[in-house]
Scaffold this motif. Structure first.
Motif, PDB file in Angstrom:
ATOM      1  N   ALA A  49     -14.022  59.009  66.802  1.00  0.00           N
ATOM      2  CA  ALA A  49     -13.852  57.790  66.013  1.00  0.00           C
ATOM      3  C   ALA A  49     -13.020  58.050  64.769  1.00  0.00           C
ATOM      4  O   ALA A  49     -12.120  57.281  64.427  1.00  0.00           O
ATOM      5  N   GLY A  78     -18.621  61.979  69.352  1.00  0.00           N
ATOM      6  CA  GLY A  78     -18.252  60.575  69.175  1.00  0.00           C
ATOM      7  C   GLY A  78     -17.720  60.300  67.782  1.00  0.00           C
ATOM      8  O   GLY A  78     -16.736  59.581  67.593  1.00  0.00           O
ATOM      9  N   TYR A 120      -9.354  56.509  64.002  1.00  0.00           N
ATOM     10  CA  TYR A 120      -9.123  55.760  62.773  1.00  0.00           C
ATOM     11  C   TYR A 120      -7.957  56.344  61.993  1.00  0.00           C
ATOM     12  O   TYR A 120      -7.089  55.616  61.507  1.00  0.00           O
TER      13      TYR A 120
END
Length: 200
Positions: free
Chosen positions: A17, A13, A21
């Motif tokens: 992420a 995860g 980003y």
């Protein structure tokens, strides 16, 4: 087993992420770069359209027939004959200006005729900066929102004897899908024009 699964979930995860980003940062930087390039390109494209309109309109307003038409007043109204103005502008539009429409006003900024509208045609354009500037003797340009369509517009004074103001004439190129497509090819980016009808 549950602890290991939880750690793997956190690791995967977190990686997703961070990747999302970073991808967003790269995309935003690319958009910013493209917009910085697009601004000058749009300005240059727009100025080329204005220059083309100015050249064409200069031929019209300096034509002896146009000056005579704007100087010849109908005794009953004290204005040039709208039908003559309309017909003359139509001919000039077809032969010289190649504009989407042309419009003539008297020295007070009241419209006499507009080539894409039937006669009788009347509109008070005295507060429109493009027309107001032309009536002050300047060559002006600007964007108009008219009839739900956007236009690049230039306007010039019509002078009898080089000094006596007899009115102003404006010419317009529509800002349409073809213009957007040309800009897309020129700027290598997607283009859309938006106008606020509440604040023309």
């Amino acid at each position: 087993f549950l602890a290991m699964a939880f750690l793997i979930l956190i690791a995967v995860g977190g990686a997703v992420a961070v990747a999302a980003y970073r991808a967003r940062q790269v995309a935003d930087a690319k958009i910013d770069e493209d917009l910085k390039k697009a601004g000058p390109g749009l300005e240059s494209f727009q100025q080329n359209r204005y220059d083309e309109l100015h050249r064409a309109l200069a031929v019209v307003v300096n034509n002896a027939g146009t000056i005579s038409m704007m100087s010849t007043l109908v005794p009953e109204t004290g204005e040039p004959d709208p039908a003559t103005v309309f017909d003359t502008l139509k001919r000039e539009q077809a032969s010289s200006a190649r504009a989407d429409f042309m419009i003539a006003t008297n020295p007070r900024g009241m419209a006499l005729a507009r080539t894409d509208r039937p006669l009788p045609y009347s509109a008070d354009l005295s507060a429109v900066p493009t027309i107001a500037g032309a009536l002050q003797g300047a060559q002006t340009e600007g964007v108009w929102l008219s009839g739900g369509k956007l236009y690049h517009v230039v306007a010039m004074p019509v002078l009898e004897g080089g000094s006596r103001l007899t009115g102003a004439i404006a010419a317009a190129f529509q800002i349409n899908d073809e213009v957007a497509s040309n800009l897309e090819r020129l700027l290598n980016t997607q283009v859309v024009f938006l106008a606020d009808a509440a604040r023309p």
